[in-house]
Design a protein around this motif. Structure first.
Motif, PDB file in Angstrom:
ATOM      1  N   PHE A 346      47.671 -37.361  11.604  1.00  0.00           N
ATOM      2  CA  PHE A 346      47.358 -36.959  10.236  1.00  0.00           C
ATOM      3  C   PHE A 346      46.876 -35.514  10.262  1.00  0.00           C
ATOM      4  O   PHE A 346      45.943 -35.162  10.976  1.00  0.00           O
ATOM      5  N   ASP A 347      47.531 -34.646   9.489  1.00  0.00           N
ATOM      6  CA  ASP A 347      47.183 -33.226   9.447  1.00  0.00           C
ATOM      7  C   ASP A 347      47.096 -32.806   7.981  1.00  0.00           C
ATOM      8  O   ASP A 347      48.080 -32.347   7.394  1.00  0.00           O
ATOM      9  N   GLN A 348      45.940 -32.981   7.386  1.00  0.00           N
ATOM     10  CA  GLN A 348      45.769 -32.702   5.959  1.00  0.00           C
ATOM     11  C   GLN A 348      45.956 -31.225   5.658  1.00  0.00           C
ATOM     12  O   GLN A 348      46.521 -30.860   4.619  1.00  0.00           O
ATOM     13  N   ARG A 349      45.500 -30.353   6.555  1.00  0.00           N
ATOM     14  CA  ARG A 349      45.629 -28.912   6.314  1.00  0.00           C
ATOM     15  C   ARG A 349      47.095 -28.508   6.225  1.00  0.00           C
ATOM     16  O   ARG A 349      47.494 -27.755   5.325  1.00  0.00           O
ATOM     17  N   ALA A 350      47.912 -28.991   7.143  1.00  0.00           N
ATOM     18  CA  ALA A 350      49.334 -28.647   7.114  1.00  0.00           C
ATOM     19  C   ALA A 350      50.015 -29.233   5.883  1.00  0.00           C
ATOM     20  O   ALA A 350      50.849 -28.576   5.246  1.00  0.00           O
ATOM     21  N   ALA A 351      49.665 -30.465   5.513  1.00  0.00           N
ATOM     22  CA  ALA A 351      50.267 -31.094   4.343  1.00  0.00           C
ATOM     23  C   ALA A 351      49.895 -30.344   3.067  1.00  0.00           C
ATOM     24  O   ALA A 351      50.743 -30.141   2.182  1.00  0.00           O
ATOM     25  N   ASP A 352      48.631 -29.920   2.957  1.00  0.00           N
ATOM     26  CA  ASP A 352      48.207 -29.174   1.774  1.00  0.00           C
ATOM     27  C   ASP A 352      48.913 -27.826   1.682  1.00  0.00           C
ATOM     28  O   ASP A 352      49.314 -27.394   0.592  1.00  0.00           O
ATOM     29  N   THR A 365      52.593 -23.681   9.156  1.00  0.00           N
ATOM     30  CA  THR A 365      51.640 -24.076  10.205  1.00  0.00           C
ATOM     31  C   THR A 365      52.409 -24.493  11.450  1.00  0.00           C
ATOM     32  O   THR A 365      52.487 -25.676  11.778  1.00  0.00           O
ATOM     33  N   PRO A 366      53.025 -23.540  12.144  1.00  0.00           N
ATOM     34  CA  PRO A 366      53.873 -23.897  13.300  1.00  0.00           C
ATOM     35  C   PRO A 366      53.121 -24.572  14.434  1.00  0.00           C
ATOM     36  O   PRO A 366      53.726 -25.258  15.250  1.00  0.00           O
ATOM     37  N   ARG A 367      51.790 -24.395  14.474  1.00  0.00           N
ATOM     38  CA  ARG A 367      51.010 -25.023  15.544  1.00  0.00           C
ATOM     39  C   ARG A 367      50.408 -26.354  15.125  1.00  0.00           C
ATOM     40  O   ARG A 367      49.573 -26.908  15.834  1.00  0.00           O
ATOM     41  N   SER A 368      50.842 -26.872  13.991  1.00  0.00           N
ATOM     42  CA  SER A 368      50.322 -28.146  13.504  1.00  0.00           C
ATOM     43  C   SER A 368      50.651 -29.277  14.478  1.00  0.00           C
ATOM     44  O   SER A 368      51.736 -29.334  15.060  1.00  0.00           O
ATOM     45  N   ALA A 369      49.699 -30.197  14.622  1.00  0.00           N
ATOM     46  CA  ALA A 369      49.940 -31.358  15.478  1.00  0.00           C
ATOM     47  C   ALA A 369      51.050 -32.236  14.912  1.00  0.00           C
ATOM     48  O   ALA A 369      51.804 -32.865  15.662  1.00  0.00           O
ATOM     49  N   LEU A 370      51.179 -32.278  13.586  1.00  0.00           N
ATOM     50  CA  LEU A 370      52.243 -33.062  12.965  1.00  0.00           C
ATOM     51  C   LEU A 370      53.602 -32.448  13.262  1.00  0.00           C
ATOM     52  O   LEU A 370      54.576 -33.155  13.560  1.00  0.00           O
ATOM     53  N   ALA A 395      64.674 -20.107  17.877  1.00  0.00           N
ATOM     54  CA  ALA A 395      64.680 -19.494  16.550  1.00  0.00           C
ATOM     55  C   ALA A 395      63.364 -18.772  16.280  1.00  0.00           C
ATOM     56  O   ALA A 395      63.338 -17.750  15.628  1.00  0.00           O
ATOM     57  N   THR A 396      62.261 -19.302  16.790  1.00  0.00           N
ATOM     58  CA  THR A 396      60.969 -18.674  16.576  1.00  0.00           C
ATOM     59  C   THR A 396      60.207 -18.664  17.881  1.00  0.00           C
ATOM     60  O   THR A 396      60.194 -19.653  18.618  1.00  0.00           O
ATOM     61  N   PRO A 397      59.556 -17.558  18.217  1.00  0.00           N
ATOM     62  CA  PRO A 397      58.850 -17.492  19.489  1.00  0.00           C
ATOM     63  C   PRO A 397      57.667 -18.434  19.570  1.00  0.00           C
ATOM     64  O   PRO A 397      57.204 -18.735  20.648  1.00  0.00           O
ATOM     65  N   THR A 398      57.152 -18.902  18.435  1.00  0.00           N
ATOM     66  CA  THR A 398      55.982 -19.769  18.454  1.00  0.00           C
ATOM     67  C   THR A 398      56.338 -21.228  18.305  1.00  0.00           C
ATOM     68  O   THR A 398      55.474 -22.059  18.138  1.00  0.00           O
ATOM     69  N   GLY A 399      57.666 -21.547  18.346  1.00  0.00           N
ATOM     70  CA  GLY A 399      58.079 -22.910  18.055  1.00  0.00           C
ATOM     71  C   GLY A 399      57.436 -23.940  18.937  1.00  0.00           C
ATOM     72  O   GLY A 399      57.003 -24.979  18.486  1.00  0.00           O
TER      73      GLY A 399
END
Length: 421
Positions: A346-352, A365-370, A395-399
């Motif tokens: 559950f990642d409320q910050r990423a969902a919001d 939020t590419p670093r989201s746990a979700l 595609a993205t260096p932070t993927g």
């Protein structure tokens, strides 16, 4: 004498027919490229325009069954010819002598089929109660695009369609309803799907989106047969097709008196039965798991032997106490016989953030746990076929990293972490 039918543009048909008669080939009929069926009896070959409209699966199947040879003419699409294993096309202005030579060849030079991975339809389903079907479907489409697959995202929910609004695309586009109408008329192809879809720019690349109906009362437009035909065309259009569907099946509708009428939830069943793989989403709380177990048996009855990947979303200790994952795993194994489960935190910050900006979570939020959890789901449960080569560069260096590469994404480490490092 060889007998042929000409299914070429009218501007070339008359001259080519005269030239073939000179070469000793009898022209039985001259028809428009899209009006070849039914085949006249007793013919040996068909000279046909090398286009998608002329070389349909029905035409190729009818010629195969009748033992009629197909000779493509014109600068057609190599993928269409390769898909059916047809001979390399003759030029559009080929003379009757060239066509006669091709007809006389015992072993025509065929176009080599392209070594491409199979195209797949993935349906995301879950029981009632908003377990996060649409969120998972969006992120699955993004991650499949990230690994180099051309991906389409379709909203086939007949109860509460939401993909267009979640992605900021608006809900007035033609979308899946228009695609189903054209499929019902037999006029749907890959080019038409491209015209009807909206392009979503993401950090992983472009995703083609067919939005859902903008009013629930329009559910009859997504008939079962229409949707099946649409998804079959989608297989030729996109390498990966992710479909978001409603929670309910059509079993309750069968109790109504109008047995011949449409079923509101028939679109869900049609998509599930047409799928190559199903992602079944459950919410990690007592009510969500209970609903999932009750519906899972019906899901397997309707879709067996289609593989089902069980995903438990919104995993957190709050509603389940200590060892939430262990409790869910033991409950599913004991009551439903499910042993393979994927968990999404559950990642409320990423969902919001995704709701606020109407964008996929991976973009914000590419670093989201979700996001990381869905990426693991793609790698473990939806692996690419072995023939797929990996993309040249991510595609993205932070993927796949836990730390961003841009200055805005970097954060100073705590003093204790810096000392330990």
């Amino acid at each position: 004498m060889t007998s042929v039918v000409l299914a070429v543009p009218e501007s070339r048909a008359a001259g080519l027919a005269d030239e073939l008669e000179v070469e000793g080939i009898r022209v039985v009929a001259v028809v428009a490229p899209g009006r070849l069926l039914p085949l006249p009896p007793g013919i040996d070959a068909v000279v046909v325009a090398a286009t998608r409209g002329a070389l349909t699966p029905e035409v190729v199947t009818a010629c195969d069954r009748a033992g009629v040879r197909l000779v493509p003419l014109g600068d057609g699409e190599a993928r269409v010819l390769a898909r059916y294993g047809l001979a390399a096309p003759l030029p559009a202005d080929a003379t009757g002598w060239e066509v006669a030579t091709a007809l006389a060849a015992d072993h025509p030079e065929t176009t080599e089929p392209e070594s491409s991975p199979p195209h797949r339809v993935t349906v995301v389903w879950g029981p009632a109660g908003a377990p996060g079907r649409s969120t998972v479907a969006i992120q699955l489409a993004v991650e499949l695009t990230r690994v180099g697959r051309r991906t389409a995202l379709i909203d086939a929910d007949t109860v509460a369609p939401s993909l267009a609004l979640l992605l900021g695309l608006g809900d007035d586009a033609p979308g899946i309803a228009a695609a189903c109408r054209r499929a019902d008329l037999g006029s749907l192809d890959a080019d038409e799907l491209t015209r009807l879809s909206a392009v979503l720019e993401t950090s992983a690349g472009e995703v083609e989106v067919l939005g859902g109906i903008n009013r629930p009362s329009r559910w009859p437009e997504l008939g079962a047969d229409r949707l099946r035909a649409t998804l079959r065309v989608c297989r030729t259009w996109s390498e990966e097709t992710v479909v978001d569907v409603a929670s309910a099946f059509d079993a309750d509708d069968e109790a109504t008196f109008d047995l011949a009428g449409p079923r509101r939830h028939a679109a869900t069943v049609a998509a599930l039965q047409e799928a190559d793989t199903i992602v079944a989403v459950a919410s990690a709380d007592p009510l969500g798991i209970s609903r999932f177990i009750r519906e899972h048996a019906e899901l397997r009855r309707l879709t067996d032997p289609v593989p089902v990947s069980v995903v438990v979303n919104r995993v957190r200790p709050g509603p389940l106490g200590v060892d939430a994952r262990g409790q869910v795993r033991r409950t599913l194994e004991r009551l439903a016989g499910i042993t393979a489960v994927e968990f999404l935190p559950f990642d409320q910050r990423a969902a919001d953030a995704a709701l606020l900006h109407a964008r996929p979570m991976a973009d914000l939020t590419p670093r989201s746990a979700l996001v990381s959890g869905i990426r693991r789901l793609v790698a473990s449960r939806l692996p690419l076929p072995v023939t797929t080569s990996p993309p040249a560069a991510p595609a993205t260096p932070t993927g796949g990293s836990s730390r961003g590469s841009s200055r805005g994404a970097r954060r100073p480490r705590p003093a204790r972490e810096a000392q330990e490092g």
